[in-house]
Scaffold this active site. Structure first.
Site, PDB file in Angstrom:
ATOM      1  N   TYR A  66     -27.901  58.177 107.681  1.00 51.90           N
ATOM      2  CA  TYR A  66     -28.779  58.302 108.857  1.00 51.90           C
ATOM      3  C   TYR A  66     -28.780  56.991 109.652  1.00 51.90           C
ATOM      4  O   TYR A  66     -28.881  56.992 110.870  1.00 51.90           O
ATOM      5  CB  TYR A  66     -30.226  58.574 108.413  1.00 51.90           C
ATOM      6  CG  TYR A  66     -30.593  60.003 108.060  1.00 51.90           C
ATOM      7  CD1 TYR A  66     -29.638  61.006 107.931  1.00 51.90           C
ATOM      8  CD2 TYR A  66     -31.929  60.335 107.846  1.00 51.90           C
ATOM      9  CE1 TYR A  66     -30.018  62.300 107.586  1.00 51.90           C
ATOM     10  CE2 TYR A  66     -32.312  61.629 107.518  1.00 51.90           C
ATOM     11  CZ  TYR A  66     -31.350  62.606 107.382  1.00 51.90           C
ATOM     12  OH  TYR A  66     -31.736  63.877 107.044  1.00 51.90           O
ATOM     13  N   GLY A  67     -28.729  55.892 108.924  1.00 56.68           N
ATOM     14  CA  GLY A  67     -28.922  54.574 109.542  1.00 56.68           C
ATOM     15  C   GLY A  67     -27.900  54.199 110.594  1.00 56.68           C
ATOM     16  O   GLY A  67     -28.097  53.259 111.347  1.00 56.68           O
ATOM     17  N   CYS A 104     -37.575  57.936 103.322  1.00 57.88           N
ATOM     18  CA  CYS A 104     -36.454  57.331 104.029  1.00 57.88           C
ATOM     19  C   CYS A 104     -37.042  56.520 105.174  1.00 57.88           C
ATOM     20  O   CYS A 104     -37.729  57.085 106.034  1.00 57.88           O
ATOM     21  CB  CYS A 104     -35.552  58.450 104.566  1.00 57.88           C
ATOM     22  SG  CYS A 104     -34.185  57.868 105.582  1.00 57.88           S
ATOM     23  N   ASN A 105     -36.787  55.227 105.172  1.00 60.16           N
ATOM     24  CA  ASN A 105     -37.340  54.400 106.256  1.00 60.16           C
ATOM     25  C   ASN A 105     -36.744  54.788 107.600  1.00 60.16           C
ATOM     26  O   ASN A 105     -37.430  54.768 108.621  1.00 60.16           O
ATOM     27  CB  ASN A 105     -37.025  52.918 105.998  1.00 60.16           C
ATOM     28  CG  ASN A 105     -37.848  52.362 104.864  1.00 60.16           C
ATOM     29  OD1 ASN A 105     -37.534  52.586 103.706  1.00 60.16           O
ATOM     30  ND2 ASN A 105     -38.909  51.660 105.196  1.00 60.16           N
ATOM     31  N   THR A 106     -35.456  55.128 107.574  1.00 54.42           N
ATOM     32  CA  THR A 106     -34.776  55.450 108.831  1.00 54.42           C
ATOM     33  C   THR A 106     -35.362  56.713 109.446  1.00 54.42           C
ATOM     34  O   THR A 106     -35.668  56.752 110.644  1.00 54.42           O
ATOM     35  CB  THR A 106     -33.266  55.633 108.552  1.00 54.42           C
ATOM     36  OG1 THR A 106     -32.804  54.517 107.801  1.00 54.42           O
ATOM     37  CG2 THR A 106     -32.484  55.757 109.833  1.00 54.42           C
ATOM     38  N   GLU A 148     -24.557  55.151  97.150  1.00 58.53           N
ATOM     39  CA  GLU A 148     -24.234  56.568  96.927  1.00 58.53           C
ATOM     40  C   GLU A 148     -22.988  56.709  96.052  1.00 58.53           C
ATOM     41  O   GLU A 148     -22.869  57.668  95.300  1.00 58.53           O
ATOM     42  CB  GLU A 148     -23.994  57.284  98.269  1.00 58.53           C
ATOM     43  CG  GLU A 148     -25.254  57.503  99.096  1.00 58.53           C
ATOM     44  CD  GLU A 148     -26.130  58.660  98.607  1.00 58.53           C
ATOM     45  OE1 GLU A 148     -25.618  59.598  97.976  1.00 58.53           O
ATOM     46  OE2 GLU A 148     -27.357  58.593  98.869  1.00 58.53           O
ATOM     47  N   CYS A 201     -35.399  50.037 103.038  1.00 61.81           N
ATOM     48  CA  CYS A 201     -34.530  51.208 102.928  1.00 61.81           C
ATOM     49  C   CYS A 201     -34.668  51.666 101.488  1.00 61.81           C
ATOM     50  O   CYS A 201     -34.574  50.844 100.558  1.00 61.81           O
ATOM     51  CB  CYS A 201     -33.078  50.849 103.227  1.00 61.81           C
ATOM     52  SG  CYS A 201     -31.910  52.158 102.786  1.00 61.81           S
ATOM     53  N   THR A 202     -34.896  52.962 101.311  1.00 53.50           N
ATOM     54  CA  THR A 202     -35.223  53.437  99.966  1.00 53.50           C
ATOM     55  C   THR A 202     -34.019  53.444  99.014  1.00 53.50           C
ATOM     56  O   THR A 202     -34.186  53.610  97.808  1.00 53.50           O
ATOM     57  CB  THR A 202     -35.841  54.846 100.022  1.00 53.50           C
ATOM     58  OG1 THR A 202     -34.960  55.698 100.767  1.00 53.50           O
ATOM     59  CG2 THR A 202     -37.202  54.805 100.684  1.00 53.50           C
ATOM     60  N   HIS A 203     -32.817  53.267  99.561  1.00 50.91           N
ATOM     61  CA  HIS A 203     -31.656  53.130  98.672  1.00 50.91           C
ATOM     62  C   HIS A 203     -31.638  51.774  97.967  1.00 50.91           C
ATOM     63  O   HIS A 203     -31.115  51.646  96.855  1.00 50.91           O
ATOM     64  CB  HIS A 203     -30.345  53.253  99.473  1.00 50.91           C
ATOM     65  CG  HIS A 203     -29.920  54.653  99.758  1.00 50.91           C
ATOM     66  ND1 HIS A 203     -30.516  55.441 100.721  1.00 50.91           N
ATOM     67  CD2 HIS A 203     -28.926  55.425  99.210  1.00 50.91           C
ATOM     68  CE1 HIS A 203     -29.901  56.623 100.759  1.00 50.91           C
ATOM     69  NE2 HIS A 203     -28.939  56.642  99.849  1.00 50.91           N
ATOM     70  N   ASP A 205     -34.776  62.494 101.841  1.00 50.80           N
ATOM     71  CA  ASP A 205     -34.053  61.289 102.264  1.00 50.80           C
ATOM     72  C   ASP A 205     -32.692  61.749 102.773  1.00 50.80           C
ATOM     73  O   ASP A 205     -32.318  62.910 102.597  1.00 50.80           O
ATOM     74  CB  ASP A 205     -33.891  60.340 101.055  1.00 50.80           C
ATOM     75  CG  ASP A 205     -33.087  59.094 101.389  1.00 50.80           C
ATOM     76  OD1 ASP A 205     -33.344  58.493 102.451  1.00 50.80           O
ATOM     77  OD2 ASP A 205     -32.196  58.714 100.617  1.00 50.80           O
ATOM     78  N   SER A 206     -31.935  60.821 103.336  1.00 53.68           N
ATOM     79  CA  SER A 206     -30.571  61.146 103.760  1.00 53.68           C
ATOM     80  C   SER A 206     -29.670  61.391 102.556  1.00 53.68           C
ATOM     81  O   SER A 206     -28.591  61.958 102.702  1.00 53.68           O
ATOM     82  CB  SER A 206     -30.006  59.983 104.568  1.00 53.68           C
ATOM     83  OG  SER A 206     -29.993  58.825 103.747  1.00 53.68           O
TER      84      SER A 206
HETATM   85  N1  DGL Z   1     -32.671  55.744 102.364  1.00 56.33           N
HETATM   86  C1  DGL Z   1     -32.517  55.663 103.793  1.00 56.33           C
HETATM   87  C2  DGL Z   1     -33.537  54.656 104.378  1.00 56.33           C
HETATM   88  O1  DGL Z   1     -34.537  54.443 103.814  1.00 56.33           O
HETATM   89  C3  DGL Z   1     -31.093  55.370 104.105  1.00 56.33           C
HETATM   90  C4  DGL Z   1     -30.700  55.808 105.471  1.00 56.33           C
HETATM   91  C5  DGL Z   1     -29.238  56.061 105.639  1.00 56.33           C
HETATM   92  O2  DGL Z   1     -28.764  57.122 105.250  1.00 56.33           O
HETATM   93  O3  DGL Z   1     -28.575  55.210 106.261  1.00 56.33           O
HETATM   94  O4  DGL Z   1     -33.388  54.085 105.413  1.00 56.33           O
END
Ligand code: DGL
Length: 267
Positions: free
Chosen positions: A43-44, A74-76, A153, A185-187, A11-12
């Site tokens: 990442y987003g 990570c969805n992004t 985060e 988004c996995t966060h 993930d990011s």
């Molecule tokens: N966990 C990432 C997702 O699923 C977050 C992306 C990010 O860093 O913005 O989209």
């Protein structure tokens, strides 16, 4: 590829730990390597091209570690890079995140579904294609949440600022009649209690992590590479970050209560 090789998860940042957690619950014998690309987070808010570059880099790292499957938690990154990674590495099994529009469209009674994700996830082709395939008869409200990943985060899971941000995105969706909210988004599962507090009982929230864990199990079974080590009850998890190890360790503890050694990879 041996069945004892680890599953790579990336993930990011820390968000993919919501998926890692579900994989550990379902597949306790699997060794896991987690990579948080914190040096490049969020990442987003990057371009799809940049995200593809980061994802290739992390994939190379996980392949050097001999991962038998790579989970893009990570969805992004899935939106920006999954297709591309499969083209570059046709022999590698990738499991990506797909916004849970299908179950949401099946379950909604009001016919209005909300989706929260990063800006980049909504821009990827993957999102448009999932909506086109599965949400013909429902209304889908897309809500980007810039800044929410950084709040999580920072371990600010229920601070007044995080609550204010979430209210500004969720309350208008409640007014428009959503009865189902997709966390794309996995966060975001880490702020589930706050999301539920704002939405109340009437809105169902879908966290896709358990479904992704099941998909990982399915592919391991299909390829006959489930870890069959009889002597091992609970497997090893190694954490890596491209950012600062101490910061990752602190967030991991705040989010999950886990204390683990974190290794920092700096180029
Ligand atoms: N966990 C990432 C997702 O699923 C977050 C992306 C990010 O860093 O913005 O989209």
């Amino acid at each position: 590829m041996s069945s004892n090789n680890p599953i790579g998860v990336f993930d990011s940042g820390i968000g993919g730990v919501s998926v890692l957690r579900a994989i550990r619950e379902l597949l306790p014998k699997e060794n896991l390597i987690y990579f948080g690309d914190n040096a490049n987070l969020p990442y987003g808010e990057k371009t799809l091209d940049e995200i593809r570059g980061f994802s290739e880099h992390v994939t190379d790292f996980l392949l050097e570690k001999k991962c038998k499957v790579i989970v893009i938690a990570c969805n992004t990154a899935s939106a920006a890079a999954l297709k591309n990674l499969r083209e570059i590495h046709p022999q590698i099994i990738f499991v990506g995140m797909e916004p849970a529009i299908k179950p949401a469209a099946e379950q909604t009674k009001s016919g209005v579904v909300g989706v929260i994700a990063t800006t980049a996830t909504f821009q990827g082709e993957l999102f448009a294609s999932v909506v086109e395939r599965f949400a013909q008869n429902v209304k889908v409200l897309n809500q980007p949440c810039p800044g929410l990943v950084q709040q999580i985060e920072a371990g600010e899971l229920d601070s007044p600022k995080t609550e204010m941000m979430l209210r500004s995105w969720l309350e208008p969706m409640i007014e428009k009649g959503i009865d189902t909210l997709v966390l794309a988004c996995t966060h975001y599962p880490f702020v589930m209690p706050l999301i539920k507090k704002i939405l109340g009982e009437k809105v169902r929230v879908i966290d896709p992590a358990p479904a992704v864990a099941k998909q990982v199990k399915r592919v391991l079974e299909e390829k006959k590479i489930l870890n069959n080590n009889e002597r091992q009850d609970s497997a090893a998890v190694e954490y890596y970050t491209s950012g600062v190890a101490a910061a990752f360790a602190k967030t991991l503890f705040v989010l999950t209560g886990e204390t683990s050694e974190i290794r920092s990879i700096k180029d």
